[in-house]
Design a protein around this motif. Structure first.
Motif, short mmCIF file in Angstrom:
data_model
loop_
_atom_site.label_atom_id
_atom_site.label_comp_id
_atom_site.label_asym_id
_atom_site.label_seq_id
_atom_site.Cartn_x
_atom_site.Cartn_y
_atom_site.Cartn_z
N LYS A 293 0.83 -1.20 0.00
CA LYS A 293 0.00 0.00 0.00
C LYS A 293 0.87 1.26 0.00
O LYS A 293 0.74 2.13 0.85
CB LYS A 293 -0.95 -0.01 1.20
N LYS A 294 1.77 1.35 -0.97
CA LYS A 294 2.67 2.49 -1.09
C LYS A 294 1.87 3.75 -1.39
O LYS A 294 1.04 3.79 -2.31
CB LYS A 294 3.70 2.24 -2.19
N THR A 295 2.11 4.80 -0.61
CA THR A 295 1.36 6.06 -0.75
C THR A 295 2.29 7.25 -0.89
O THR A 295 1.97 8.35 -0.45
CB THR A 295 0.45 6.27 0.46
#
Length: 412
Positions: A293-295
């Motif tokens: 879940k890279k943001t």
């Protein structure tokens, strides 16, 4: 042939004809078969009950694990990324780099402030030593001066007494010389004494008078010296009284030194904080796991506390099962459990109950039910139960959130 035709019902008789009764042996066989079937069903039901008695099962269960939101601990612009989506990382691996220049400037400023505070503290320490030495020395000097002035006053008094004695002696000598002069003049007038004797008497009188004047002048000088000695005594006493409060003066100097040292501690803390902010420009993995879940992206402005991704610890997974409250009467930690994962049919895992939640799932929900509203409907509550997995195969990719079927043996 004729007899068979005779007993065969005629079409004219129709339904009024009575069929012959079935053989008795077939009816008995049917009854025996039905009874046997019922008995087998009862035996099977009893066996199933005995086999499954004490087994509590639920399909409201999921694989669970520690999921940590990795935050930015300081604000800054992202200048480099060192991970991709769903990458396995180790504790301490560098994930994101923020622009370090502002943090470096703040650190340099904090270090300069710290050095200035240290210099000030050193100066106040030196001042403290000087003040203490001066105060102590001033008091000792004032005491010595007072003592010397008092000795001088005593000496002046002795000298005054001596001067007064000298005046008395000179006065007596003058009186005697005056008498001698008057007697010599009387004898000279009668012709009984020569002029030279009168001159000698006159000279002796003048000498005695001069000695008296000198003694009086000396006494005046001694009295003036005594007055000066008394003034010096009063001055020395005043200086001593002024220097008596040495402890207060030294205490003030020590308080200034303590304040300076406190400022050093404040500057040191500010410097350490600036160093931490510089270190926080390098965001690292807190533990082993898979980052998902890279943001975050290069060039993005991050604020303190903003997450850059979710770190999942796949080395330590467990099962969270939501059992009905009616299933928990005999459930205890340590009881054996069997787990079947929907994603891997035919694979059966084993485990044990670790703990039962202290509250129901509804009670800790975002919007817990309000049972005092007046339209209460009783619903069977579910309580989360944590189950430890034992001997998970190394190649079995369990992921948090996977559905499982769980059975707990409450007989043990």
């Amino acid at each position: 042939m004729s007899s068979a035709l005779a007993i065969e019902p005629s079409p004219a008789n129709g339904p009024s004809a009575v069929p012959p009764p079935p053989p008795r042996n077939k009816s008995k066989l049917r009854n025996l078969g039905f009874g046997a079937a019922v008995g087998l069903a009862l035996v099977a039901a009893l066996g199933w009950f005995l086999l499954h008695r004490g087994l509590e099962s639920t399909d409201d269960a999921q694989v669970d694990a520690d999921i940590v939101s990795v935050p930015a601990r300081t604000s800054g612009v992202v200048v480099a990324l060192h991970f991709v989506e769903n990458q396995a990382v180790k504790a301490g691996d560098l994930l994101v780099e923020l622009d370090p220049d502002p943090a470096r400037a703040r650190l340099a400023q904090a270090e300069a402030t710290l050095e200035a505070a240290k210099a000030t503290a050193a100066a106040t320490e030196a001042d403290e030593r000087v003040v203490e030495a001066q105060a102590t020395g001033g008091r000792s000097l004032a005491q010595a001066s007072l003592q010397g002035a008092r000795v001088g006053v005593a000496a002046s008094r002795s000298q005054i007494a001596e001067g007064e004695a000298q005046i008395a002696s000179a006065t007596a000598a003058r009186t005697r010389a005056e008498s001698d002069l008057e007697r010599a003049r009387a004898l000279f007038a009668k012709g009984a004494l020569s002029k030279a004797n009168v001159d000698r008497a006159t000279t002796a009188f003048d000498t005695a008078a001069a000695s008296l004047d000198q003694a009086r002048a000396h006494l005046s000088s001694l009295q003036a010296s005594a007055a000066q000695a008394s003034s010096r005594t009063a001055e020395a006493a005043a200086r001593l009284e002024q220097s008596r409060d040495v402890d207060s003066v030294v205490g003030q100097a020590r308080a200034r030194a303590s304040t300076a040292h406190a400022q050093v501690a404040v500057a040191q803390a500010a410097r350490d904080l600036a160093a931490l902010e510089l270190a926080y420009t390098r965001i690292v993995a807190p533990h082993d796991g898979v980052i998902s879940k890279k943001t975050v992206a290069v060039g993005q402005m991050l604020s303190a506390g903003q997450p850059i991704g979710q770190l999942v610890d796949l080395d330590h997974v467990w099962v969270t099962a939501n059992f009905k409250e009616t299933q928990l009467s005999e459930m205890r930690p340590g009881q054996h459990a069997k787990v079947s994962v929907d994603a891997f049919p035919g694979v059966e895992l084993t485990g044990a109950v670790e703990s039962l939640a202290a509250v129901t799932g509804a009670r800790v929900a975002l919007l817990p039910p309000d049972n005092a509203s007046g339209n209460f409907t009783k619903v069977v509550q579910r309580v989360p139960v944590r189950v430890r997995l034992d001997g998970v195969p190394s190649g079995l990719p369990l992921r948090p959130g996977m559905n499982v079927d769980l059975t707990v043996d409450t007989r043990g």
